[in-house]
Design an enzyme around this catalytic site. Sequence first.
Site, PDB file in Angstrom:
ATOM      1  N   LYS A 111      55.547  66.229 -11.456  1.00  0.00           N
ATOM      2  CA  LYS A 111      54.651  65.635 -12.457  1.00  0.00           C
ATOM      3  C   LYS A 111      55.491  64.788 -13.383  1.00  0.00           C
ATOM      4  CE  LYS A 111      50.216  66.075 -13.425  1.00  0.00           C
ATOM      5  NZ  LYS A 111      49.212  66.216 -12.368  1.00  0.00           N
ATOM      6  N   SER A 357      45.544  61.945  -1.090  1.00  0.00           N
ATOM      7  CA  SER A 357      46.802  61.266  -1.435  1.00  0.00           C
ATOM      8  C   SER A 357      47.795  61.438  -0.295  1.00  0.00           C
ATOM      9  CB  SER A 357      47.415  61.878  -2.695  1.00  0.00           C
ATOM     10  OG  SER A 357      46.727  61.429  -3.812  1.00  0.00           O
TER      11      SER A 357
END
Length: 424
Positions: A111, A357
């Site tokens: 992240k 994704s």
Amino acid sequence: MAQPDPFESATKQVNDACDVLGINDKGIRDYLIMPNRFLRVKVPVKMDDGKIRVFTGFRCQHNNDRGPYKGGIRYFDPEGGVKYMEREVMALSSWMTWKCAVVDIPLGGAKGGVFVNPKKEKLSDGELERLTRQFASRIAEVIGPQKDIPAPDVYTTGKEMTQIMDTFTKMNGNNYSPGTITGKPIPMGGSLARDVATGLGNSYCIREAAKILNIELKGAKVVLQGFGNASTFSGVYLEKLGAKCIAASDSKGSILVPDGFKVQELIDWKQKEGSVVGYPGSKEISTEELLTTECDVLVPGALENQITAAIAEKLKCKIIGEAANGPTLPEADPILYKKGIFVIPDILANSGGVCISYLEWVQNNMGYYWTFDEVASKMEVKIVKGLKDMYELSKKHNIDNRKAAMVLAVSRVLEAFNHKGIWP
Ligand code: NAD
């Protein structure tokens, strides 16, 4: 730190899964908990007035035992400031590891983000682009199609992803590399079905849960908290399976339509009027009334921390499909389990986004692109298997689905680690 530490919560979840798996070795637990790398970068930007402003950016890479790191890049300014954002990014990177593992996609967790709120600060398009390209240049050495593949997140879109991809490509001798990033617009190598992925994936989970519980989805009543991307498409696809949406909400309020509404009609209404509130034939209700409406399926699809212990006691649903991240407080889980409500935890219920994704990255690597139905059916296989594997573990260990999903994810990462070991 004024707010609860999100990385503490992530740590507790891993420790709980280790308890179930009988992993008592502290070294193994630390290995699973700690991120592999935390990069903090300075992001200097020349603003429109000619002055330089320095932002702070991060990329946290939690685990890559099962494949390249994967996770969003957010532009955000949480209340707790930069220190809090560091902890949040660490926690979110850990949750990405488990989310990828639960649906068995060969990617790890990461992240990142920049401490900035572009909307509040009214950054111009030029300032935002310079910030994005500067941040991309500063993390370029740790990302790449076979290393770490970012994606859009809070306040970032396909536009920023394209700028990151373009910056990375130019820094690497114009080596065309669309798989550097996902969530791209279709002409830039994006995937069909990405825009509906989260809601579609959630509807697959709910369909499978209904089969387990012997609930007929035709005519089943659905309540949607939130009416944005994740919740709306959950509603659209549940409606296709014959279910009837009877309540919805957004930041302006909540509505109940006892006889049901057509999701597309409410989308059109919200587009015109700016809110679901006031929809013809609806009654305005409170958030608590929305959540505790008698229904078959509750989709908390907006915010975190919505299902408290007190709300859990009052819920009258059979299935919860957590489209949002973290909508249920840990204190509520034992109550939901005792009441026999089938909870589809966020790491599985909203994994459609990361599944597509992954499929976008696969298509980029092949240089060949699938149709909507091909992409959707490949995602369906992953999600349906994830739900079945989770359910089996919940039965085997007599634990709730959330814990079972973590046990599944942690055991998959550990299996990969055991094959590789530590080198050098
Ligand atoms: P979105 O911005 O499209 O929609 C959010 C919705 O929540 C809006 O309708 C907004 O009005 C509503 N909302 C805001 N405050 C509210 C309140 N107090 N009460 C009721 N509704 C309120 O966002 P999204 O992409 O749908 O994301 C929603 C949640 O789903 C987030 O937790 C996000 O992390 C999670 N999620 C989304 C995706 C995705 O692909 N979109 C993937 C994984 C997880």
